[in-house]
Design a protein around this motif. Structure first.
Motif, PDB file in Angstrom:
ATOM      1  N   MET A   1      13.664 -49.156 111.125  1.00 54.07           N
ATOM      2  CA  MET A   1      14.425 -50.265 111.642  1.00 54.07           C
ATOM      3  C   MET A   1      14.052 -50.575 113.090  1.00 54.07           C
ATOM      4  SD  MET A   1      16.064 -51.789 109.628  1.00 54.07           S
ATOM      5  CE  MET A   1      17.413 -52.161 108.623  1.00 54.07           C
ATOM      6  N   LYS A   2      13.835 -49.544 113.896  1.00 50.58           N
ATOM      7  CA  LYS A   2      13.483 -49.755 115.290  1.00 50.58           C
ATOM      8  C   LYS A   2      12.154 -50.497 115.395  1.00 50.58           C
ATOM      9  CE  LYS A   2      12.942 -47.414 119.632  1.00 50.58           C
ATOM     10  NZ  LYS A   2      13.988 -47.492 120.581  1.00 50.58           N
ATOM     11  N   HIS A   3      11.249 -50.188 114.479  1.00 50.25           N
ATOM     12  CA  HIS A   3       9.938 -50.848 114.459  1.00 50.25           C
ATOM     13  C   HIS A   3      10.109 -52.353 114.220  1.00 50.25           C
ATOM     14  CE1 HIS A   3       5.676 -51.388 113.782  1.00 50.25           C
ATOM     15  NE2 HIS A   3       5.953 -51.982 112.637  1.00 50.25           N
ATOM     16  N   GLU A   4      10.943 -52.724 113.277  1.00 47.97           N
ATOM     17  CA  GLU A   4      11.176 -54.135 112.973  1.00 47.97           C
ATOM     18  C   GLU A   4      11.827 -54.858 114.149  1.00 47.97           C
ATOM     19  OE1 GLU A   4      10.044 -55.849 110.401  1.00 47.97           O
ATOM     20  OE2 GLU A   4       9.079 -54.014 109.705  1.00 47.97           O
ATOM     21  N   GLU A   5      12.739 -54.179 114.827  1.00 43.60           N
ATOM     22  CA  GLU A   5      13.382 -54.768 116.004  1.00 43.60           C
ATOM     23  C   GLU A   5      12.361 -54.998 117.108  1.00 43.60           C
ATOM     24  OE1 GLU A   5      16.678 -52.326 117.197  1.00 43.60           O
ATOM     25  OE2 GLU A   5      17.583 -52.412 115.207  1.00 43.60           O
ATOM     26  N   THR A   6      11.479 -54.034 117.306  1.00 38.27           N
ATOM     27  CA  THR A   6      10.443 -54.165 118.329  1.00 38.27           C
ATOM     28  C   THR A   6       9.514 -55.319 117.989  1.00 38.27           C
ATOM     29  OG1 THR A   6      10.546 -51.782 118.726  1.00 38.27           O
ATOM     30  CG2 THR A   6       8.608 -52.937 119.555  1.00 38.27           C
ATOM     31  N   LYS A   7       9.135 -55.423 116.718  1.00 39.71           N
ATOM     32  CA  LYS A   7       8.268 -56.524 116.302  1.00 39.71           C
ATOM     33  C   LYS A   7       8.953 -57.869 116.526  1.00 39.71           C
ATOM     34  CE  LYS A   7       6.003 -56.574 112.540  1.00 39.71           C
ATOM     35  NZ  LYS A   7       5.510 -56.479 111.178  1.00 39.71           N
ATOM     36  N   LYS A   8      10.254 -57.928 116.255  1.00 37.62           N
ATOM     37  CA  LYS A   8      11.001 -59.171 116.441  1.00 37.62           C
ATOM     38  C   LYS A   8      11.013 -59.559 117.928  1.00 37.62           C
ATOM     39  CE  LYS A   8      15.400 -61.353 115.390  1.00 37.62           C
ATOM     40  NZ  LYS A   8      16.720 -61.197 114.799  1.00 37.62           N
ATOM     41  N   LYS A   9      11.214 -58.571 118.806  1.00 34.25           N
ATOM     42  CA  LYS A   9      11.211 -58.838 120.246  1.00 34.25           C
ATOM     43  C   LYS A   9       9.836 -59.308 120.710  1.00 34.25           C
ATOM     44  CE  LYS A   9      14.910 -55.588 121.317  1.00 34.25           C
ATOM     45  NZ  LYS A   9      15.251 -54.292 121.926  1.00 34.25           N
ATOM     46  N   ILE A  10       8.779 -58.705 120.174  1.00 38.22           N
ATOM     47  CA  ILE A  10       7.414 -59.119 120.543  1.00 38.22           C
ATOM     48  C   ILE A  10       7.154 -60.553 120.086  1.00 38.22           C
ATOM     49  CG2 ILE A  10       4.966 -58.702 120.064  1.00 38.22           C
ATOM     50  CD1 ILE A  10       5.622 -55.712 120.037  1.00 38.22           C
ATOM     51  N   LYS A  11       7.631 -60.901 118.890  1.00 40.54           N
ATOM     52  CA  LYS A  11       7.452 -62.263 118.380  1.00 40.54           C
ATOM     53  C   LYS A  11       8.191 -63.272 119.262  1.00 40.54           C
ATOM     54  CE  LYS A  11       6.992 -60.769 113.582  1.00 40.54           C
ATOM     55  NZ  LYS A  11       7.635 -60.741 112.262  1.00 40.54           N
ATOM     56  N   ILE A  12       9.416 -62.940 119.656  1.00 39.02           N
ATOM     57  CA  ILE A  12      10.191 -63.842 120.516  1.00 39.02           C
ATOM     58  C   ILE A  12       9.512 -63.977 121.877  1.00 39.02           C
ATOM     59  CG2 ILE A  12      12.389 -64.098 121.742  1.00 39.02           C
ATOM     60  CD1 ILE A  12      13.718 -62.774 119.263  1.00 39.02           C
ATOM     61  N   PHE A  13       9.089 -62.852 122.456  1.00 40.54           N
ATOM     62  CA  PHE A  13       8.396 -62.875 123.747  1.00 40.54           C
ATOM     63  C   PHE A  13       7.133 -63.729 123.666  1.00 40.54           C
ATOM     64  CE2 PHE A  13       5.052 -60.985 126.443  1.00 40.54           C
ATOM     65  CZ  PHE A  13       5.606 -61.235 127.688  1.00 40.54           C
ATOM     66  N   GLY A  14       6.370 -63.575 122.591  1.00 41.98           N
ATOM     67  CA  GLY A  14       5.141 -64.343 122.419  1.00 41.98           C
ATOM     68  C   GLY A  14       5.410 -65.827 122.290  1.00 41.98           C
ATOM     69  N   ALA A  15       6.454 -66.186 121.534  1.00 44.74           N
ATOM     70  CA  ALA A  15       6.789 -67.602 121.362  1.00 44.74           C
ATOM     71  C   ALA A  15       7.233 -68.217 122.687  1.00 44.74           C
ATOM     72  CB  ALA A  15       7.867 -67.749 120.305  1.00 44.74           C
ATOM     73  N   VAL A  16       8.044 -67.471 123.458  1.00 46.30           N
ATOM     74  CA  VAL A  16       8.510 -67.981 124.752  1.00 46.30           C
ATOM     75  C   VAL A  16       7.330 -68.157 125.706  1.00 46.30           C
ATOM     76  CG1 VAL A  16       9.883 -67.389 126.798  1.00 46.30           C
ATOM     77  CG2 VAL A  16      10.855 -67.088 124.515  1.00 46.30           C
ATOM     78  N   CYS A  17       6.463 -67.158 125.802  1.00 48.55           N
ATOM     79  CA  CYS A  17       5.288 -67.259 126.683  1.00 48.55           C
ATOM     80  C   CYS A  17       4.400 -68.425 126.278  1.00 48.55           C
ATOM     81  CB  CYS A  17       4.487 -65.970 126.661  1.00 48.55           C
ATOM     82  SG  CYS A  17       5.225 -64.640 127.600  1.00 48.55           S
ATOM     83  N   LEU A  18       4.189 -68.586 124.995  1.00 47.06           N
ATOM     84  CA  LEU A  18       3.357 -69.677 124.511  1.00 47.06           C
ATOM     85  C   LEU A  18       3.990 -71.021 124.851  1.00 47.06           C
ATOM     86  CD1 LEU A  18       0.847 -70.560 122.922  1.00 47.06           C
ATOM     87  CD2 LEU A  18       2.209 -70.398 120.845  1.00 47.06           C
ATOM     88  N   GLY A  19       5.276 -71.155 124.604  1.00 46.37           N
ATOM     89  CA  GLY A  19       5.962 -72.413 124.901  1.00 46.37           C
ATOM     90  C   GLY A  19       5.935 -72.751 126.382  1.00 46.37           C
ATOM     91  N   VAL A  20       6.287 -71.786 127.234  1.00 40.40           N
ATOM     92  CA  VAL A  20       6.278 -72.019 128.682  1.00 40.40           C
ATOM     93  C   VAL A  20       4.857 -72.312 129.158  1.00 40.40           C
ATOM     94  CG1 VAL A  20       6.688 -70.936 130.937  1.00 40.40           C
ATOM     95  CG2 VAL A  20       8.356 -70.649 129.098  1.00 40.40           C
ATOM     96  N   GLY A  21       3.891 -71.602 128.639  1.00 40.77           N
ATOM     97  CA  GLY A  21       2.505 -71.831 129.014  1.00 40.77           C
ATOM     98  C   GLY A  21       2.029 -73.220 128.642  1.00 40.77           C
TER      99      GLY A  21
END
Length: 169
Positions: free
Chosen positions: A1-21
């Motif tokens: 479960m922790k792995h899935e949560e970490t992946k979800k956070k990485i996906k959100i971080f990536g989407a935010v960085c991409l959008g702001v960029g």
């Protein structure tokens, strides 16, 4: 479960960085080209390109890392049918090659290779170089069989003597 949560956070971080960029890059380009076209002086927001492009790269890398499992599953599901189809098409050819190697025959089947390496005619019973027996006949069904067989490959009957005349164990 922790792995899935970490992946979800990485996906959100990536989407935010991409959008702001992307937003920074678009603002920087618009400012640069509008200043160049209308001649309003030096572009004041051009520096956003230097912020936007690295953010786009970080966002894409994070999204790639976050969706790696999904991407690999997709590639597997797309590629596996192709591999299976190629394998099914190659199987008869590979089987023919393996049988020819096992029997010591060439592609045409018109020769037999002895264990000493000499190529003999397919109907030869003995090697023309070393005299070894190349084939023998099953006493039960009359089929042509290899000299080292302990059982007939056609009828399955046990063969009592080896090519040297010794009894099988």
């Amino acid at each position: 479960m922790k792995h899935e949560e970490t992946k979800k956070k990485i996906k959100i971080f990536g989407a935010v960085c991409l959008g702001v960029g992307l937003v920074c890059a678009v603002i920087g380009f618009v400012n640069f080209f509008s200043t160049a076209i209308y001649g309003d002086g030096f572009p004041k927001l051009f520096f956003l390109l230097f912020i936007g492009f690295p953010l786009i790269a970080v966002g894409l890398a994070a999204l790639s890392f976050g969706f790696r499992g999904e991407i690999l599953r997709y590639n597997k599901n797309e590629g596996l049918p192709v591999v299976k189809e190629a394998g099914s098409e190659l199987t008869p050819t590979i089987r023919d090659i393996a049988n020819a190697c096992r029997e010591g025959k060439t592609k045409d089947g018109d020769t037999v290779t002895c264990t000493c390496g000499t190529v003999n005619d397919a109907d030869s019973r003995f090697c023309k170089s070393c005299g070894r027996e190349l084939s023998r006949t099953c006493p039960h069904c009359g089929a042509k069989i290899a000299p080292d067989c302990k059982f007939c490959t056609e009828c399955g009957a046990a063969l009592t003597a080896t090519p040297t005349g010794e009894e099988n164990h």
